[in-house]
Design an enzyme around this catalytic site. Structure first.
Site, PDB file in Angstrom:
ATOM      1  N   HIS A  74      63.566   9.929  69.137  1.00 58.41           N
ATOM      2  CA  HIS A  74      63.560   9.529  67.870  1.00 58.41           C
ATOM      3  C   HIS A  74      62.371  10.481  67.403  1.00 58.41           C
ATOM      4  CE1 HIS A  74      63.898   6.271  64.280  1.00 58.41           C
ATOM      5  NE2 HIS A  74      63.621   7.875  64.186  1.00 58.41           N
ATOM      6  N   HIS A 132      68.723   3.161  62.518  1.00 55.24           N
ATOM      7  CA  HIS A 132      67.535   2.650  61.934  1.00 55.24           C
ATOM      8  C   HIS A 132      68.060   1.514  62.082  1.00 55.24           C
ATOM      9  CE1 HIS A 132      66.291   7.366  61.505  1.00 55.24           C
ATOM     10  NE2 HIS A 132      65.216   6.980  61.780  1.00 55.24           N
ATOM     11  N   GLU A 179      63.766  -1.956  60.485  1.00 55.00           N
ATOM     12  CA  GLU A 179      62.116  -1.180  60.023  1.00 55.00           C
ATOM     13  C   GLU A 179      61.492  -1.226  59.035  1.00 55.00           C
ATOM     14  OE1 GLU A 179      62.982   3.347  59.008  1.00 55.00           O
ATOM     15  OE2 GLU A 179      60.949   4.190  59.529  1.00 55.00           O
ATOM     16  N   ASP A 218      58.667  11.464  62.589  1.00 51.57           N
ATOM     17  CA  ASP A 218      58.207  12.904  61.728  1.00 51.57           C
ATOM     18  C   ASP A 218      56.466  13.238  61.943  1.00 51.57           C
ATOM     19  OD1 ASP A 218      60.656  11.992  59.704  1.00 51.57           O
ATOM     20  OD2 ASP A 218      59.746  10.400  59.223  1.00 51.57           O
TER      21      ASP A 218
HETATM   22 ZN   LIG Z   1      63.378   8.300  61.735  1.00 49.47          ZN
END
Ligand SMILES: [Zn+2]
Length: 350
Positions: free
Chosen positions: A20, A206, A209, A291
């Site tokens: 991911h 996703h 979250e 990220d």
């Molecule tokens: Zn993500």
């Protein structure tokens, strides 16, 4: 392990898959400077770029993400960031990665850029990597990512493109949706997911979250009903005992991103993260970075964090690495070969 550095070295040598992470979120300030020199009339200095990564709040983070995407304008730009990513992954002991590429962003903001040209450039970066660096690259697969808050039409369009890309590029394996969950519940994309599955694409999303204790579990359950194979984040499952049992019983992989969850405010601190609870429950947790350049934490850093601050033993870390392999979209024989190396990665005797 006597020192933190020894533990880090051991975790680096532990073969692992990263499942991911967003290609655009792997752009470091240094690479952003190169992209800016290509496209801006007044290019950013390294100091400017570094300041952009010091987020004041979540909105600031999103504006930096957009600013990076706005400087990815040619196939060459994508080749550059794919090359830099592979170098980073190789240094962390990542042997295989499945990377989200925001095709939704390209279709919406860069209609002049062909997705086929982008994929050709990215695949070229993979095949040229070893020649240029002398280091074998991790194996790379790509997951076409759509932005959910832009609605069902755009998501459908992205998934349709993904099916065409899959026919041309064997490394394109799946689809996913990310973005603002509350503004684009997963159930609204049922048709798009059905078509993607029919086209032979693997399904990720996703889910749970940032949607909290009420809508979050519902999002995860809906995703499971839609045959989504891997849940991205899945944080909200902590509020629903039955859902945790269901995830564990069905061995549904949950892609865990501790640092991301803390920095986006979805989780108050790493100590409050439900990962230990999930792990104890027998859920197939996979450590990922989301990220990494933007959150300052790559896959290996997440392994170190979980080992050092959440009480996971080295044997637990081997289980997490094995989970990353079994949850991947690799063929069975490739999985077996990595799993064997993980088994052989001995834990040092104190
Ligand atoms: Zn993500």
């Amino acid at each position: 392990m006597t020192s933190s550095q020894e533990a880090r070295n051991w975790l680096r040598a532990l073969p692992k898959c990263e499942l991911h992470l967003h290609l655009e979120g792997t752009v470091t300030p240094e690479t952003l400077v190169i992209l800016s020199a290509r496209h801006d009339s007044e290019p950013l200095t390294l100091e400017d770029a570094r300041a952009l990564y010091q987020y004041k709040d979540f909105r600031h983070f999103l504006s930096t993400f957009k600013l990076i995407c706005d400087r990815l304008l040619t196939p060459d730009d994508y080749a550059l960031i794919a090359h830099k990513l592979m170098r980073n992954l190789a240094m962390q002991g990542v042997v295989h990665a499945e990377v989200y590429i925001s095709c939704g962003n390209i279709l919406r903001w860069k209609p002049e850029l062909s997705l086929e040209d982008v994929m050709t450039a990215v695949e070229g970066a993979v095949t040229g990597f070893e020649v240029q660096t002398g280091v074998p690259p991790p194996s790379m697969m790509w997951i076409v990512d759509a932005t959910r808050q832009w609605g069902t039409g755009p998501v459908q369009k992205v998934f349709c493109h993904a099916a065409k890309l899959k026919d041309r590029f064997t490394s394109v394996v799946g689809v996913g949706v990310g973005g603002d969950e509350a503004a684009g519940p997963v159930g609204t994309f049922r048709e798009a997911y059905r078509a993607a599955r029919k086209a032979g694409l693997r399904l990720t999303a996703h889910a749970g979250e940032a949607t909290g204790p009420v809508q979050g579990p519902l999002e995860i359950r809906t995703a499971l009903e839609m045959d989504v194979e891997r849940i991205g984040h899945g944080l909200a499952a902590q509020h629903d005992e039955d859902l945790m049992t269901l995830l564990a019983q069905n061995q549904v992989p949950v892609e865990i991103n501790v640092t991301s969850n803390v920095l986006t405010g979805c989780c108050p601190s790493s100590q409050d993260h439900p990962l230990p609870k999930f792990f104890e429950k027998g859920i197939r947790c996979v450590l990922c970075s989301d990220d990494p350049a933007m959150f300052g934490s790559w896959c290996l850093d997440e392994y170190v964090l979980v080992h050092e601050t959440l009480g996971f033993s080295l044997q637990d870390m081997k289980t997490l690495a094995s989970n990353s392999v079994t949850a991947s979209f690799l063929e069975q024989d490739k999985k077996e070969s990595i799993l064997k190396k993980i088994r052989q990665h001995d834990i040092p005797v104190e």
